[in-house]
Design a protein around this motif. Structure first.
Motif, mmCIF file in Angstrom:
data_model
loop_
_atom_site.group_PDB
_atom_site.id
_atom_site.type_symbol
_atom_site.label_atom_id
_atom_site.label_comp_id
_atom_site.label_asym_id
_atom_site.label_seq_id
_atom_site.Cartn_x
_atom_site.Cartn_y
_atom_site.Cartn_z
ATOM 1 N N ARG A 1 8.441 1.349 9.806
ATOM 2 C CA ARG A 1 8.274 2.323 8.728
ATOM 3 C C ARG A 1 7.682 1.656 7.487
ATOM 4 N NH1 ARG A 1 13.306 4.036 8.192
ATOM 5 N NH2 ARG A 1 13.076 5.778 9.652
ATOM 6 N N GLN A 2 8.182 0.480 7.162
ATOM 7 C CA GLN A 2 7.658 -0.248 6.004
ATOM 8 C C GLN A 2 6.231 -0.723 6.251
ATOM 9 O OE1 GLN A 2 9.700 -3.871 5.021
ATOM 10 N NE2 GLN A 2 8.772 -4.024 2.990
ATOM 11 N N LEU A 3 5.934 -1.147 7.474
ATOM 12 C CA LEU A 3 4.578 -1.559 7.820
ATOM 13 C C LEU A 3 3.602 -0.403 7.624
ATOM 14 C CD1 LEU A 3 2.523 -3.564 9.029
ATOM 15 C CD2 LEU A 3 3.249 -2.795 11.308
ATOM 16 N N GLU B 1 -0.686 2.189 4.509
ATOM 17 C CA GLU B 1 -1.162 3.401 3.845
ATOM 18 C C GLU B 1 -1.639 3.085 2.424
ATOM 19 O OE1 GLU B 1 0.250 8.069 3.394
ATOM 20 O OE2 GLU B 1 1.746 6.509 3.761
ATOM 21 N N ARG B 2 -0.863 2.245 1.733
ATOM 22 C CA ARG B 2 -1.258 1.802 0.390
ATOM 23 C C ARG B 2 -2.545 0.977 0.453
ATOM 24 N NH1 ARG B 2 -0.800 -2.883 -2.687
ATOM 25 N NH2 ARG B 2 -0.189 -2.636 -4.883
ATOM 26 N N GLY C 1 13.925 2.067 10.746
ATOM 27 C CA GLY C 1 12.490 1.883 10.827
ATOM 28 C C GLY C 1 11.989 1.235 12.099
ATOM 29 N N THR C 2 12.864 0.993 13.088
ATOM 30 C CA THR C 2 12.429 0.327 14.314
ATOM 31 C C THR C 2 11.869 1.298 15.350
ATOM 32 O OG1 THR C 2 14.754 0.359 15.010
ATOM 33 C CG2 THR C 2 13.895 -1.719 14.154
ATOM 34 N N LYS D 1 12.896 4.375 -4.621
ATOM 35 C CA LYS D 1 12.024 3.295 -4.163
ATOM 36 C C LYS D 1 12.811 2.239 -3.393
ATOM 37 C CE LYS D 1 8.575 3.770 -7.870
ATOM 38 N NZ LYS D 1 7.933 3.120 -9.039
ATOM 39 N N THR D 2 14.048 1.990 -3.831
ATOM 40 C CA THR D 2 14.892 1.022 -3.133
ATOM 41 C C THR D 2 15.175 1.475 -1.712
ATOM 42 O OG1 THR D 2 15.948 0.330 -5.200
ATOM 43 C CG2 THR D 2 17.119 -0.143 -3.157
ATOM 44 N N ALA D 3 15.506 2.762 -1.543
ATOM 45 C CA ALA D 3 15.766 3.298 -0.195
ATOM 46 C C ALA D 3 14.536 3.164 0.683
ATOM 47 C CB ALA D 3 16.207 4.762 -0.296
ATOM 48 N N GLU D 4 13.355 3.392 0.093
ATOM 49 C CA GLU D 4 12.116 3.294 0.868
ATOM 50 C C GLU D 4 11.864 1.858 1.322
ATOM 51 O OE1 GLU D 4 7.317 4.199 0.341
ATOM 52 O OE2 GLU D 4 8.768 4.960 -1.126
ATOM 53 N N ILE D 5 12.089 0.904 0.418
ATOM 54 C CA ILE D 5 11.894 -0.503 0.777
ATOM 55 C C ILE D 5 12.841 -0.923 1.890
ATOM 56 C CG2 ILE D 5 12.263 -2.863 -0.065
ATOM 57 C CD1 ILE D 5 11.092 -2.014 -2.728
ATOM 58 N N LEU D 6 14.091 -0.464 1.797
ATOM 59 C CA LEU D 6 15.099 -0.849 2.782
ATOM 60 C C LEU D 6 14.944 -0.082 4.086
ATOM 61 C CD1 LEU D 6 18.213 -1.031 0.421
ATOM 62 C CD2 LEU D 6 16.953 -2.948 1.405
#
Length: 344
Positions: A229-231, A236-237, A45-46, A319-324
Motif C-alpha cells: 500500500r505504501q509502495l 503515485e506521488r 498493506g501486504t 498522514k500517520t495512519a497512511e504511513i503506517l
C-alpha cells in the motif's frame, strides 16, 4: 501479452516472483475449492484483501456474492446492524427492514477484514451464526438461515489478542480453519521491481513511465513499513512529479530517497506455519528488523514506530495512519493503548 499472462495465471491479482509468495499462491489454489474458513494474517498493506478475492474467485462460490466488511470502520453501535441487518422499528429511525452483510453474502463469501477489532459482544453473536448458520436481525424474532463461507484477515498478533482477552479463542478456532500468512515486503525485496512495474502500469496506463536505476535501487533499499500500500502511494506521488516519462531519485518521498533504519511495523510476529518465518533471513538493503521478540518488546517496538511516524508528520494523525498502513480508527486505538493521545 500482459493480459494473456494474467489469464494464464490462477491468481493474476498477486504480482510476485519470490518463493514465499509462490507458496501463498499454492495455498490459495489448494484451499479455495474447499469450504474451509480461512484466516489471512500479515502486516497492513501486504495484500490480504487480494488474497481473499483470489480465494473467492477460485472457489465453487465464484458466481455468488463476495461481501467485505472492515470491522474497524464502524462504531460498535452500528456494526451489529451493518453485519446482521435490522427489522423495521428495531430502533429510532429504522423505518424498514435492512438486510445485513452476512445475509447479502448468502451462497457466497463474507470477508471480515480486521476481524480482531470486533467488539466482544458481536464476537459471540458471530460465533453463533457461524456454528448454526442462523442468526437474528436486530429487533427480529425469526431466525434467518444463511450459507456463507467466512474469510477473515487481521494484522494483529493472534497470541496477544487471545491472551489479553480482546478476542475469543473459540471464535478464532472457528475462523482459523486454514491460515495463510503473508510475508512483509521488506522480507521479499525481489518482489519490489515487478510490483513497481505493475503499479506504474496501473497508475500511468496512458503514458509509459520508467524508473531510473537510482530510483529502483532506493525502492529496493527502503524498508516499506506500510508494505505494498505504501509502495503504491509512493509511486503515485512520483508519477505526478516525474518529467519526460522517467521517475528519478528526486521524485521519490524523502524517507524513501534517504532511507533510515525504522522498526518493523504493526505485525512483527506471525503465527505458526511455514509462511510465518519464511524470508526472515532476507535482507532489505540497509534496513534490518528483529525476527523474534517477546510480546512486551513487540509492544515497545510498535509504540516507538507509531511515535516516529507521528513526529515525521508533525502529529498529523491521518498522514500517520497512511504511513503506517493502518486505518485511522486503528491508529486511534493504538494511541490510547500506548498513552499517546497528545503530544508531550
Amino acid at each position: 501479452l500482459r493480459e494473456q499472462l494474467a489469464r494464464q495465471s490462477p491468481t493474476p491479482e498477486i504480482i510476485s516472483i519470490s518463493d514465499t509468495m509462490n507458496e501463498v499462491v499454492r495455498l490459495i489454489e489448494r484451499v479455495a475449492p474447499s469450504e474451509a474458513s480461512v484466516l489471512i494474517t500479515g502486516e497492513s498493506g501486504t495484500g490480504k484483501e487480494l488474497v481473499a478475492h483470489a480465494i473467492h474467485r477460485l472457489s465453487n462460490r465464484a458466481d455468488a456474492s463476495f461481501i467485505d466488511l472492515n470491522c474497524a470502520a464502524f462504531q460498535e453501535s452500528l456494526l451489529e446492524s451493518e453485519l446482521f441487518g435490522y427489522e423495521a422499528g428495531a430502533f429510532s429511525g429504522a423505518k424498514g427492514r435492512k438486510l445485513g452483510l452476512i445475509e447479502l453474502a448468502d451462497g457466497g463469501t463474507l470477508f471480515l477484514d480486521e476481524v480482531t477489532e470486533l467488539p466482544t459482544q458481536l464476537q459471540a453473536k458471530l460465533l453463533r451464526a457461524i456454528e448454526t448458520r442462523t442468526f437474528y436481525r436486530v429487533g427480529g424474532v425469526r431466525k434467518v438461515e444463511v450459507n456463507v463461507r467466512i474469510v477473515a484477515a487481521t494484522n494483529r498478533n493472534l497470541d496477544t489478542v487471545v491472551g489479553d482477552g480482546t478476542f475469543r479463542s473459540d471464535l478464532l478456532y472457528r475462523i482459523n480453519g486454514f491460515q495463510i500468512s503473508l510475508t512483509p515486503l521488506r522480507e521479499r525485496p525481489e518482489d519490489i521491481e515487478p510490483l513497481a512495474q505493475h503499479l506504474l502500469h496501473q497508475l500511468s496506463a496512458a503514458r509509459p513511465i520508467e524508473l531510473s536505476p537510482e530510483a529502483l535501487q532506493a525502492l529496493r533499499a527502503y524498508g516499506w513499513p506500510g508494505n505494498v500500500r505504501q509502495l503504491r502511494n509512493c509511486l503515485e506521488r512520483a508519477v505526478l512529479l516525474s518529467n519526460d516519462g522517467r521517475i528519478t531519485l528526486h521524485d521519490l518521498p524523502p524517507e524513501v530517497a534517504r532511507p533510515t533504519i525504522m522498526p518493523a511495523p504493526v505485525m512483527l510476529a506471525q503465527q505458526g506455519g511455514s509462511n510465518a518465518s519464511a524470508g526472515a533471513d532476507s535482507s532489505a538493503g540497509q534496513n534490518s528488523y528483529p525476527s523474534t521478540a517477546s510480546p512486551a518488546s513487540l509492544r515497545e517496538v510498535e509504540r516507538q514506530q507509531i511515535l516516529a511516524a507521528l513526529e515525521q508528520t508533525n502529529w498529523h494523525r491521518a498522514k500517520t495512519a497512511e504511513i503506517l498502513g493502518i486505518s485511522p480508527s486503528t491508529l486511534y486505538r493504538r494511541l490510547r493503548d500506548y498513552d499517546l493521545d497528545r503530544r508531550n
